[in-house]
Design an enzyme around this catalytic site. Structure first.
Site, short mmCIF file in Angstrom:
data_model
loop_
_atom_site.label_atom_id
_atom_site.label_comp_id
_atom_site.label_asym_id
_atom_site.label_seq_id
_atom_site.Cartn_x
_atom_site.Cartn_y
_atom_site.Cartn_z
N GLY A 476 13.64 48.67 79.43
CA GLY A 476 14.07 47.80 80.53
C GLY A 476 15.49 48.10 80.95
N ARG A 631 31.98 57.87 80.98
CA ARG A 631 31.50 57.93 82.35
C ARG A 631 30.23 57.08 82.50
NH1 ARG A 631 29.88 63.43 85.43
NH2 ARG A 631 29.88 62.65 87.56
N ASN A 634 25.06 55.38 85.85
CA ASN A 634 24.46 54.55 86.89
C ASN A 634 25.14 53.17 86.88
OD1 ASN A 634 22.91 52.95 88.56
ND2 ASN A 634 20.95 53.76 87.83
N GLU A 708 25.02 47.39 74.31
CA GLU A 708 25.35 46.33 73.36
C GLU A 708 26.76 45.79 73.48
OE1 GLU A 708 23.43 49.12 70.58
OE2 GLU A 708 22.81 47.33 69.51
MO1 MOS Z 1 19.67 47.60 69.52
S1 MOS Z 1 20.01 46.13 68.10
O1 MOS Z 1 20.01 49.01 68.68
O2 MOS Z 1 18.11 47.37 70.03
#
Ligand code: MOS
Length: 742
Positions: A476, A631, A634, A708
């Protein structure tokens, strides 16, 4: 070089490119795991234990077996053999290694004890509900207060419990004792559930070619390794397909027992078996972010120079499994400090295996360490931005290596400017707007960067289209689009001429969609494959009668440039070839003893809350986030990731937590009604900025990762803003209204 006249005038890299799979998704044409249908398909519904600690002494399946449509009720007696997956050099990764039904010991509430299989989902559910289990039950240990368990490898620290040493330099105890200013607080983060929108799902199918699994996974290749091991098959007899994934946040990174259950049931029955978990099971059987308790001690000079930093953390884990929640990952390098010690301990509980959840380790870890920095700033009456800039390190003092690229100070400065931080009056409750008390807070963040090994192939076809294939998957985040951008850029075709194939172990081995590393990992493999395909084409072009390139030297780079300006489809037609294919690969970047740099991304958040004491109404009203992730390939997808991380961080700060019933060990809140998450009404204006310094140590485009880091640090910024508004320093997440009512 395109077969059309639409060759882009500039590179698609770095452009705000909408998802190429967007139309499939919004029209319902994208096929997720549970959308696949097969002849003879039957449905499996697992039965979970209703105790959390004890033993299954009797399983009565007679009533269930007589229910309409039932094909089988599987248990330890009749499920057939499943091997335990073992960690090894070439082995796969797995959070819960015990095969389902492996013994009669119950270690957590919801642990599978049986599987009902029937011709419809409803029949299977009714049968599962009719299985009667008898247990010998003991009181479960789901205690929320954590004390480190005894462990032979642990060392004694002044923390008073048994901990393992993670990182050390100087003499942290002595420097702390001598420090003119001391901060010593313990921060707690709760158990959190991942809750991707798409439920875990799998469909298993056996035939002469072996086992095929349609599975909602963040890693088809790893899943293949684990399943081959469990079912004693050569890996080429297992195929895993995951075309679209409705996100995972880490709980789909590694296999869980339901996938093996579906495969075993299908093997026994000789028909395809589909198994989709319920939302309730998503809280029990497929991991969670474990609860943590982290003591942070900082010693500093009166001017704000850090002299000692100690981070001692404990996390909860399951009885059998070894998930490591690395809260201390960023502690050794985030700031300059000569004396440091990081230790950790673990506390086993009667709870299912914990798992990586978006920003595992660093996210709870930075909540603690960045909160402590904010408390130090308050104690010293120093601006928290200045305090951080004052302690900016030259190198990674933990590894004694330079950073490949670190622009955190620039992030702080840009964030402060965009937020209007200079207008902050630090006095608690002093700032107001429209009758609301304002709170402003900030925090820094970081997340690791690196590459997994990856392979890819690129095919140039005589119809002017290009196909790129890699057995990674798009969870996603935009991986389909990134691969299309890479190939379009390298070959010089428009995006609509590129077909991207992902999510199938028949394709060249690709990386996990995890660790924010899928993009950085595929760059070398995909660009290498594109170059190989072009090279092949050049070789062909030089030998064709009538080709303008016949007889030229293939090493001539100018030639390559010229070929890439002609239409590759024409060359293929002249050569009477349907296509040429190039293969590329890239090495992983972990464990290199000769590494010259450490690689991380950095950033910061500035958060505003509004507080209305009359009604105890607390809202996050504004967030400015600045990210240094190399960089950005997108910016549309990248911004989307950071916004998603911030929204999830608001949930971490204000809402999310799973609590366990001390009597039966079940999660008290295990539905989307009871597990409160950030919804649109809670999401403020989020202003995202990137400082773009290409990190060419990671790959030639300089792109690190971005999935993350947006969640790292934000909870510390929000709790600091809450303190600024209310005067209450909340050290146990989430912030509850009752914490704020004096
Ligand atoms: Mo992430 S916790 O590496 O899906």
């Amino acid at each position: 070089m395109s077969a059309t006249q639409e060759a882009p005038t500039s590179s698609p890299i770095g452009r705000r490119t909408p998802r190429i799979d967007g139309p499939l998704k919004v029209s319902g044409m994208a096929r997720y795991t549970s959308d696949f249908k097969f002849d003879g398909l039957v449905y499996g519904v697992p039965v979970g234990a209703t105790i959390a600690n004890g033993r299954l002494i009797k399983l009565d399946t007679t009533a269930a077996e007589l229910m309409p449509g039932v094909r089988a009720i599987f248990s330890r007696e009749n499920i057939g053999k499943m091997r335990q997956s073992v960690p090894s050099e070439n082995g796969g990764t797995c959070e819960e290694r015990r095969p389902p039904f492996n013994d009669d010991i119950i270690r957590y509430y919801g642990q599978y004890i049986a599987l009902a299989v029937a011709d419809t989902f409803e029949h299977a559910k009714a049968a599962a509900d009719s299985v009667v289990a008898t247990y010998e039950s003991n009181t479960p240990n789901v205690a929320s207060h954590l004390e480190a368990d005894d462990d032979p490898d642990q060392i004694q620290t002044t923390f008073g419990e048994r901990h393992r040493l993670q990182s050390e330099r100087g003499d942290a105890d002595a420097a702390f004792a001598d420090a003119p200013v001391q901060i010593d607080y313990t921060y707690v983060t709760p158990t959190e559930a991942h809750n991707p929108l798409e439920l875990h799902a799998t469909t298993a199918k056996w035939d002469e070619s072996g086992l095929t699994l349609y599975d909602s996974t963040q890693g088809v290749v790893n899943l293949r390794t684990i399943l081959a091991e469990m079912f004693e098959l050569p890996t080429d007899k297992v195929r895993v397909i995951s075309r679209f994934v409705g996100s995972g946040f880490g709980n789909k990174l590694f296999p869980w027992p339901h996938t093996a259950l579906a495969a075993a049931a299908s093997r026994e029955l000789g028909v395809p078996v589909k198994l989709v978990l319920s939302r309730k099971m998503m809280f029990l059987n497929v991991g969670h972010r474990p609860r943590t308790q982290q003591r942070v001690r900082i010693g500093a000079t009166k001017e704000g120079k850090l002299v000692s930093l100690q981070h001692d953390y404990i996390y909860q884990r399951s009885i059998l499994d070894n998930h490591h929640e690395d809260c201390g990952e960023t502690t050794p390098f985030q700031y300059s400090v000569p004396n440091l010690r990081v230790t950790f301990g673990r506390a086993a509980r009667n709870i299912g295996a914990s798992a990586d959840m978006r920003g595992p380790g660093a996210v709870p870890g930075l909540y603690a360490t960045e909160s402590a920095m904010n408390e130090l700033a308050r104690e010293l009456n120093i601006d928290p931005v200045s305090l951080r800039i004052m302690n900016e390190p030259e190198i990674d003092e933990g590894e004694n290596l330079p950073f490949s690229s670190r622009h955190l100070v620039e992030c702080f400065e840009l964030g402060a400017e965009k937020f209007g931080w200079s207008k902050r009056n630090p006095e608690v409750g002093s700032m107001t707007r429209d009758g609301l008390i304002l709170g402003w807070g900030m925090a820094g963040c970081s997340w690791l960067a690196g590459r997994f090994a990856a392979e890819a192939s690129v095919e140039l076809r005589d119809d002017g289209t290009v196909s790129v294939a890699c057995a990674t998957q798009d969870i996603g985040t935009g991986t389909y689009t990134i691969l299309a951008q890479l190939v379009a850029d390298r070959i010089g075709v428009s995006l609509d001429k590129v077909e991207v194939k992902l999510g199938d172990t028949l394709l060249p081995a690709g990386p996990l969609s995890g660790g924010s590393m899928a993009t950085s990992s595929v760059v070398p493999a995909v660009l290498g494959a594109a170059d190989k395909a072009i090279g092949e084409l050049i070789d062909i072009a030089m030998t064709i009668e009538g080709s303008p390139f016949k007889g030229l030297n293939s090493d001539d780079l100018k030639l390559k440039a010229r070929v890439s300006k002609v239409e590759f489809a024409e060359i293929l037609k002249l050569a009477n070839r349907r296509s040429v294919t190039g293969n590329g690969s890239g090495a992983g970047s972990f464990g290199d003893p000769n590494a010259e740099f450490v690689t991380h991304s950095f950033g910061c958040h500035f958060a505003e809350v509004t507080w209305q004491p009359e009604t105890a109404r607390l809202r996050v009203s504004r967030v400015v986030t600045v990210i240094d992730a190399g960089r950005i390939l997108n910016p549309l997808a990248g911004r989307n990731q950071i916004e998603g991380g911030v929204v999830m961080g608001i949930g971490m700060a204000m809402f999310e937590h799973t609590s366990y019933d001390p009597q039966n060990g079940a999660p008290i809140n295990s539905s989307l009604a009871d597990y409160v998450m950030t919804v649109n009404a809670d999401a403020p204006k989020i202003d995202v900025h990137f400082v773009e310094y290409p990190d060419t140590y990671i790959n030639e485009l300089g792109a690190r990762g971005i999935g993350e880091i947006g969640l790292a640090g934000i909870a510390a910024a929000i709790t600091d803003a809450v303190h600024h508004a209310t005067g209450v320093r909340v050290r146990e997440l989430p912030v509850k209204i009752e914490d704020l009512l004096g």
